[in-house]
Design a protein around this motif. Structure first.
Motif, PDB file in Angstrom:
ATOM      1  N   VAL A 634       7.560   2.949  -0.434  1.00 25.67           N
ATOM      2  CA  VAL A 634       6.814   1.860  -0.690  1.00 25.67           C
ATOM      3  C   VAL A 634       6.462   1.371  -2.173  1.00 25.67           C
ATOM      4  N   GLN A 635       7.264   2.436  -3.112  1.00 26.24           N
ATOM      5  CA  GLN A 635       7.460   2.016  -4.428  1.00 26.24           C
ATOM      6  C   GLN A 635       5.992   2.111  -5.001  1.00 26.24           C
ATOM      7  N   LEU A 636       5.362   3.206  -4.887  1.00 25.49           N
ATOM      8  CA  LEU A 636       3.881   3.432  -5.243  1.00 25.49           C
ATOM      9  C   LEU A 636       4.134   3.604  -6.656  1.00 25.49           C
ATOM     10  N   PRO A 637       3.288   2.733  -7.595  1.00 27.33           N
ATOM     11  CA  PRO A 637       3.465   2.940  -8.986  1.00 27.33           C
ATOM     12  C   PRO A 637       2.927   4.064  -9.428  1.00 27.33           C
ATOM     13  N   PHE A 638       2.385   4.929  -9.032  1.00 27.90           N
ATOM     14  CA  PHE A 638       1.783   6.241  -9.679  1.00 27.90           C
ATOM     15  C   PHE A 638       1.815   7.320  -8.834  1.00 27.90           C
ATOM     16  N   SER A 639       1.576   8.591  -9.027  1.00 31.87           N
ATOM     17  CA  SER A 639       1.712   9.661  -8.625  1.00 31.87           C
ATOM     18  C   SER A 639       0.951   9.919  -7.370  1.00 31.87           C
ATOM     19  N   VAL A 640       1.404  10.425  -6.365  1.00 30.63           N
ATOM     20  CA  VAL A 640       0.693  10.878  -5.015  1.00 30.63           C
ATOM     21  C   VAL A 640      -0.363  11.704  -5.519  1.00 30.63           C
ATOM     22  N   SER A 641      -0.179  12.717  -6.486  1.00 29.98           N
ATOM     23  CA  SER A 641      -0.879  13.532  -6.780  1.00 29.98           C
ATOM     24  C   SER A 641      -2.318  13.010  -7.377  1.00 29.98           C
ATOM     25  N   ARG A 642      -1.975  11.870  -8.018  1.00 28.39           N
ATOM     26  CA  ARG A 642      -3.100  11.042  -8.837  1.00 28.39           C
ATOM     27  C   ARG A 642      -4.027  10.492  -7.773  1.00 28.39           C
ATOM     28  N   ILE A 643      -3.515  10.441  -6.454  1.00 28.75           N
ATOM     29  CA  ILE A 643      -4.409   9.705  -5.202  1.00 28.75           C
ATOM     30  C   ILE A 643      -5.298  10.690  -5.055  1.00 28.75           C
ATOM     31  N   LEU A 644      -5.023  12.009  -5.022  1.00 24.89           N
ATOM     32  CA  LEU A 644      -5.741  13.146  -4.331  1.00 24.89           C
ATOM     33  C   LEU A 644      -7.121  13.434  -5.612  1.00 24.89           C
ATOM     34  N   GLY A 645      -6.526  13.315  -6.904  1.00 26.70           N
ATOM     35  CA  GLY A 645      -7.290  13.796  -7.835  1.00 26.70           C
ATOM     36  C   GLY A 645      -8.511  12.937  -8.118  1.00 26.70           C
ATOM     37  N   GLU A 650     -12.819   5.732  -8.967  1.00 25.32           N
ATOM     38  CA  GLU A 650     -11.779   5.901  -9.655  1.00 25.32           C
ATOM     39  C   GLU A 650     -10.571   5.358  -8.793  1.00 25.32           C
ATOM     40  N   PHE A 651     -10.786   5.834  -7.622  1.00 23.28           N
ATOM     41  CA  PHE A 651      -9.526   5.721  -6.717  1.00 23.28           C
ATOM     42  C   PHE A 651      -9.433   4.018  -6.552  1.00 23.28           C
ATOM     43  N   GLN A 652     -10.761   3.838  -6.291  1.00 22.97           N
ATOM     44  CA  GLN A 652     -10.656   1.982  -5.967  1.00 22.97           C
ATOM     45  C   GLN A 652     -10.412   1.119  -7.044  1.00 22.97           C
ATOM     46  N   LEU A 653     -10.487   1.695  -8.342  1.00 19.21           N
ATOM     47  CA  LEU A 653     -10.176   1.000  -9.462  1.00 19.21           C
ATOM     48  C   LEU A 653      -8.762   1.225  -9.541  1.00 19.21           C
ATOM     49  N   LEU A 654      -8.329   2.416  -9.326  1.00 19.91           N
ATOM     50  CA  LEU A 654      -6.825   2.516  -9.384  1.00 19.91           C
ATOM     51  C   LEU A 654      -6.178   1.325  -8.529  1.00 19.91           C
ATOM     52  N   LEU A 655      -6.806   1.274  -7.300  1.00 20.79           N
ATOM     53  CA  LEU A 655      -6.039   0.275  -6.330  1.00 20.79           C
ATOM     54  C   LEU A 655      -6.128  -1.052  -6.800  1.00 20.79           C
ATOM     55  N   ARG A 656      -7.181  -1.214  -7.458  1.00 23.87           N
ATOM     56  CA  ARG A 656      -7.522  -2.664  -7.931  1.00 23.87           C
ATOM     57  C   ARG A 656      -6.409  -3.016  -9.062  1.00 23.87           C
ATOM     58  N   HIS A 657      -6.482  -1.846  -9.928  1.00 24.92           N
ATOM     59  CA  HIS A 657      -5.724  -2.200 -11.146  1.00 24.92           C
ATOM     60  C   HIS A 657      -3.970  -2.189 -10.824  1.00 24.92           C
ATOM     61  N   HIS A 658      -3.813  -1.700  -9.959  1.00 24.89           N
ATOM     62  CA  HIS A 658      -2.290  -1.797  -9.477  1.00 24.89           C
ATOM     63  C   HIS A 658      -1.931  -2.733  -8.504  1.00 24.89           C
ATOM     64  N   ASN A 659      -3.080  -3.448  -7.981  1.00 28.45           N
ATOM     65  CA  ASN A 659      -2.750  -4.600  -7.365  1.00 28.45           C
ATOM     66  C   ASN A 659      -1.813  -4.081  -6.037  1.00 28.45           C
ATOM     67  N   LEU A 660      -1.932  -3.119  -5.056  1.00 28.03           N
ATOM     68  CA  LEU A 660      -1.038  -2.666  -4.567  1.00 28.03           C
ATOM     69  C   LEU A 660      -1.066  -3.792  -3.214  1.00 28.03           C
ATOM     70  N   THR A 661       0.193  -3.555  -2.618  1.00 27.76           N
ATOM     71  CA  THR A 661       0.288  -4.112  -1.206  1.00 27.76           C
ATOM     72  C   THR A 661      -0.562  -3.540  -0.218  1.00 27.76           C
ATOM     73  N   GLN A 664       1.178  -0.198   0.884  1.00 25.03           N
ATOM     74  CA  GLN A 664       0.798   0.445  -0.322  1.00 25.03           C
ATOM     75  C   GLN A 664      -0.693   1.158  -0.260  1.00 25.03           C
ATOM     76  N   GLN A 665      -1.413   0.378   0.077  1.00 20.73           N
ATOM     77  CA  GLN A 665      -2.769   0.809   0.150  1.00 20.73           C
ATOM     78  C   GLN A 665      -2.853   1.511   1.281  1.00 20.73           C
ATOM     79  N   ASP A 666      -2.553   1.201   2.552  1.00 20.78           N
ATOM     80  CA  ASP A 666      -2.401   1.953   3.696  1.00 20.78           C
ATOM     81  C   ASP A 666      -1.898   3.383   3.407  1.00 20.78           C
ATOM     82  N   PHE A 667      -0.869   3.458   2.878  1.00 23.33           N
ATOM     83  CA  PHE A 667      -0.189   4.526   2.392  1.00 23.33           C
ATOM     84  C   PHE A 667      -1.144   5.642   1.719  1.00 23.33           C
TER      85      PHE A 667
END
Length: 842
Positions: A634-645, A650-661, A664-667
């Motif tokens: 899915v070409q995730l632009p950041f680390s999986v570990s980052r998702i968990l941490g 912050e997670f929502q900000l991250l999603l917004r910041h990266h404009n995920l598809t 990607q969001q589902d993932f």
DNA sequence: AGATTGTGTCATTAC
DNA sequence: CAGTAATGACACAAT
């Protein structure tokens, strides 16, 4: 002082209570308090006495130089002195050492005898060894020097004896530049470059290494107790501990096996060992699940695993093992002592845990005041802890079980320089500090909390301490070399480590739990994160295969104690807890490590009876790798570990910041959800175990209470019999002295119960008093007036008027004796009432 | 201000 | 034994 002692007692209270339960009578319970600092204190006092020439009863002359000492100390450390002292006069003993011994070699040994620490350098190590050999210093046997000397004096041909991991091949070169024995002051070197690196790879690594030394034999095992016994001890302790961390501590038990039980083992501690650990992406740990999964499992067990060709040397090793076994008794005492130290350490850890909980409570209050619900704050706090741990997972996870050591010990202070723990658990500290900070990921983590955190470089690595027991408590921490770096290091870490929570000692319980979980469950996910490879920005897509070799395990590989693992106390300690440790786990896409690259430490820490190693082979691993693969897809632009941490915001900000598809969001949400749920499940199970354990403890306590009550009941019954006997005797005496007539006795018996001793005085064959009928028979329930009968009244006073008559009056017979007694009470007021009949009777 | 709704998290259970 | 999905409960914010 007292509080500390009692806290220690508190920590053992459970053991004590259990001990009580086994004792039938609580009054006969025997408690044992074992001081873990007593021996250190005694030794320190002896050293002070030596320095002041107090009570010294022996003079040792070496090269014309005299050393005052206590013969008992020398004799206890040295076989040579044992023989010499025993054959000399008790006072004024002067022993001149052989000419081949030098002051340079003897003085450190003398110091070692009084401080358990051996100051040595490359210049005097040989002389020390010679001295130790001739004098028969028991704690500095050849094993120690066999381990050390090759590090110091290895030949250039053995500089890079083994195949280095790819990531460090070019950089990690063995450098032995003259007196710069262990490391360069400014440039970090892998452990293999240190002086304590044995030569491997087929090259005879140690010239003075006995050929029969081989891994797994533990020829230098300082704790000759059978492994099962050691394990049993540990398990026993853990069984007494809160199950919440039982498994965690079980893992720590392994650690303790390496730290606690092996505290006696001579370990290398380098003074002023804080070295810069400049960011070296090429040598940064490769925590990739694949790579590191295999690193702990593969790398580790490699060194643990006894090579097949070495099996042939088993017989030779057996001889050495037998020799080592001969020291078992001697070592046993020290092991027990260290066990006590470990227990005390555990107590302190519990104390710190309590403080951490208090801090968390305060923090929660503060957060609660900030407006949001406490629970939410707690959640976010946990997430913060997650994040922090994720940021630190590299070090924690790369050592995997090693983090158990950290958790059981106060962490950063260890190498941080505050070193309170260094005194409390010197064995561990020295055991770990013996490894270069930048060589051992564990120590590196202690010294370097994470990327971007700089640790002030210290120089002057010239002197080393070989400690058999620990840091001399007499030496102020601040004066110890580590202390120089400590505060700075901690501050630096705190700056870079968010709030410095990576200092385990300061972590809250929740954070520890989360960290524990992350260490256990998320290791795989985090380990594959390239950020841990030196790419803090996170995983690069497609990097799931973790090809890079983890330098964090390089230090183990480079150490490669296969050549002499038994000689290396550190290695041996790690090795012992795990058994074979031959489990190998290989993840897809992970570089297969050769046997030579296995790390015994990691193996021991990740494998074993707790099934951690199995965890690496579970489906979850493939899941993790699938995560990585999926993230790549899915070409995730950041680390999986980052998702968990990240926290929720912050997670929502991250999603917004990266404009995920959408994909990607589902993932990421799926990953996050699973992770949370996984943590929750682990917590739930832990709680369940905790609950079960508490119930078991409750059952034990109730059983003990039942036993105690039954015992007490028996005692009371016995006391009752004795009392009845006494009262009966008293009745007989009173009646005989009062010369009561049978009629009077019958009257008394009338108001006495069947079991009243008075009843026995009346023979059943006595003729009933005329007119009394059955009333003269003893009554089951006497009236309370019976208690009003005074012994003096019976003895000295005239009997009541009714008694003066041969035939009781109708009033008496009708039971109105009370009034009579009341009427005559003035006659008995001065006399103490006789023991109430009903009291003894009932 | 209180009720409703949506969302997120956690605990628990079952698989 | 551990991970995961499902479910319910709870808290919070928005409406």
């Amino acid at each position: 002082m007292m509080s500390e002692d009692f806290s220690s007692l508190d920590n053992r209270c459970e053991q004590m209570s259990l001990a009580m339960s086994s004792v039938e009578s609580p009054r006969s319970s025997v408690f044992t308090f074992q001081s873990s600092v007593h021996s250190c204190h005694v030794l320190r006092c002896l050293d002070e006495q030596r320095r002041r020439d107090l009570l010294c009863d022996i003079t040792v002359v070496v090269e014309g130089q005299s050393f005052r000492a206590h013969r008992s100390v020398l004799a206890s450390c040295s076989e040579y002195f044992t023989h010499r002292v025993s054959s000399h006069a008790p006072q004024g003993l002067v022993i001149t050492l052989p000419q081949e011994l030098s002051v340079m070699g003897f003085e450190p040994l003398l110091q070692f005898a009084y401080t358990s620490k051996l100051l040595f350098s490359k210049d005097n190590i040989l002389e020390i060894r010679q001295c130790a050999s001739i004098l028969g210093f028991r704690d500095l046997d050849s094993a120690c020097f066999d381990f050390l000397l090759p590090k110091f004096f290895r030949t250039s041909s053995s500089k890079l004896p083994f195949q280095r991991k790819s990531c460090c091949k070019t950089r990690c070169r063995a450098e032995d530049h003259g007196s710069e024995v262990l490391v360069e002051d400014t440039e970090p070197k892998p452990f293999s470059d240190s002086a304590v690196e044995p030569v491997v790879g087929g090259v005879p690594c140690q010239s003075n290494q006995p050929a029969n030394d081989k891994p797994g034999r533990h020829g230098g095992n300082p704790d000759p107790r059978p492994e099962a016994e050691i394990q049993s001890d540990a398990q026993t302790d853990y069984s007494l501990q809160c199950p919440k961390y039982r498994k965690f501590q079980l893992a720590c038990g392994k650690e303790r096996a390496c730290s606690g039980l092996n505290l006696d083992s001579p370990v290398v501690t380098k003074m002023c060992c804080l070295l810069p650990r400049p960011p070296n992406p090429a040598c940064l740990p490769c925590p990739g699940r694949g790579g590191c999964r295999q690193t702990p499992g593969g790398n580790t067990s490699q060194l643990l695993h006894r090579p097949v060709e070495e099996q042939g040397r088993a017989d030779e090793e057996q001889g050495r093992a037998d020799e080592e076994q001969g020291r078992a008794d001697e070592e046993q005492g020290r092991a027990d002592e260290e066990q006590g130290r470990a227990d005390e350490e555990q107590g302190r850890a519990d104390e710190e845990q309590g403080r951490a909980d208090e801090e968390q409570g305060r923090a929660d209050e503060e957060q609660g005041r900030e407006g949001k619900g406490g629970r939410r704050m707690l959640d976010e706090r946990k997430i913060e802890a997650d994040k922090r741990n994720i940021n630190q997972t590299g070090e924690r996870d790369e050592c995997s079980g090693v983090d158990c050591v950290l958790s059981s010990l106060p962490p950063m202070e260890v190498c941080g320089g505050k070193s309170n723990r260094s005194q409390e658990c010197p064995g561990f500290i020295e055991g770990t500090a013996g490894i270069e900070a930048h060589q051992c990921p564990l120590l590196a983590r202690l010294l370097d909390p994470g990327p971007g955190l700089q640790i002030p470089a210290n120089v002057g690595v010239r002197a080393y301490v070989l400690g058999s027991r620990g840091v001399d408590p007499a030496i102020p921490v601040s004066s110890q070399p580590q202390g120089q770096r400590g505060k700075e290091g901690v501050e630096e870490r705190e700056q870079g480590g968010e709030r410095g929570e990576y200092r385990w000692g300061g972590r809250s319980r929740v954070e520890r739990e989360v960290a524990e979980h992350l260490a256990q469950g998320l290791w795989s996910e985090l380990s594959c994160s390239p950020r841990l490879h030196g790419s803090p920005q996170g995983m690069e897509p497609g990097s799931g295969n973790c090809q890079g070799r983890s330098p964090s395990t390089d230090w183990l590989n480079q150490l490669d104690m296969r050549s002499n693992p038994g000689r290396c106390p550190f290695h041996h300690a790690l090795d012992r807890g795990t058994g074979s440790g031959t489990e190998e786990s290989q993840l897809p896409g992970c570089e297969v490590s050769s046997n030579s690259e296995r790390s015994p430490c990691l193996s021991s820490l990740t494998s074993g009876d707790d099934g951690d190693s199995d965890g690496f082979d579970t489906e979850g691993d493939s899941e993790v790798c699938s995560y990585i693969q999926r993230a790549k897809e899915v070409q995730l632009p950041f680390s999986v570990s980052r998702i968990l941490g990240l926290s929720r915001n912050e997670f929502q900000l991250l999603l917004r910041h990266h404009n995920l598809t959408r994909e990607q969001q589902d993932f990421v949400q799926d990953i996050r959800r699973r992770s949370k749920n996984r943590i929750a499940a682990q917590r739930c199970r832990k709680r369940k175990l905790d609950c079960i354990h508490n119930l078991e403890c409750e059952i034990d306590k109730l059983k003990a209470e039942r036993e105690r009550l039954m015992s007490e009941g028996k005692q009371l019954s016995q006391m009752q019999l004795n009392a009845q006997h006494t009262v009966s005797s008293l009745y007989q005496r009173v009646c005989s002295e009062a010369a009561l007539r049978p009629e009077q006795l019958q009257v008394l018996a009338k108001y006495s119960s069947a079991d009243c001793p008075l009843s026995a005085l009346i023979s059943s064959t006595d003729p009933p008093i005329p007119g009394l009928g059955g009333l003269l028979q003893p009554l089951a329930c006497p009236p309370p007036t019976c208690s009003l009968i005074s012994s003096d009244h019976l003895k000295h006073s005239e009997p009541p008027a009714s008694f003066s008559n041969d035939t009781p009056t109708e009033e008496e017979l009708s039971g109105d004796w009370t009034s009579t007694q009341a009427h005559d009470s003035d006659q008995v007021t001065d006399a103490p009432p006789i023991e109430q009949c009903d009291q003894h009777r009932c």
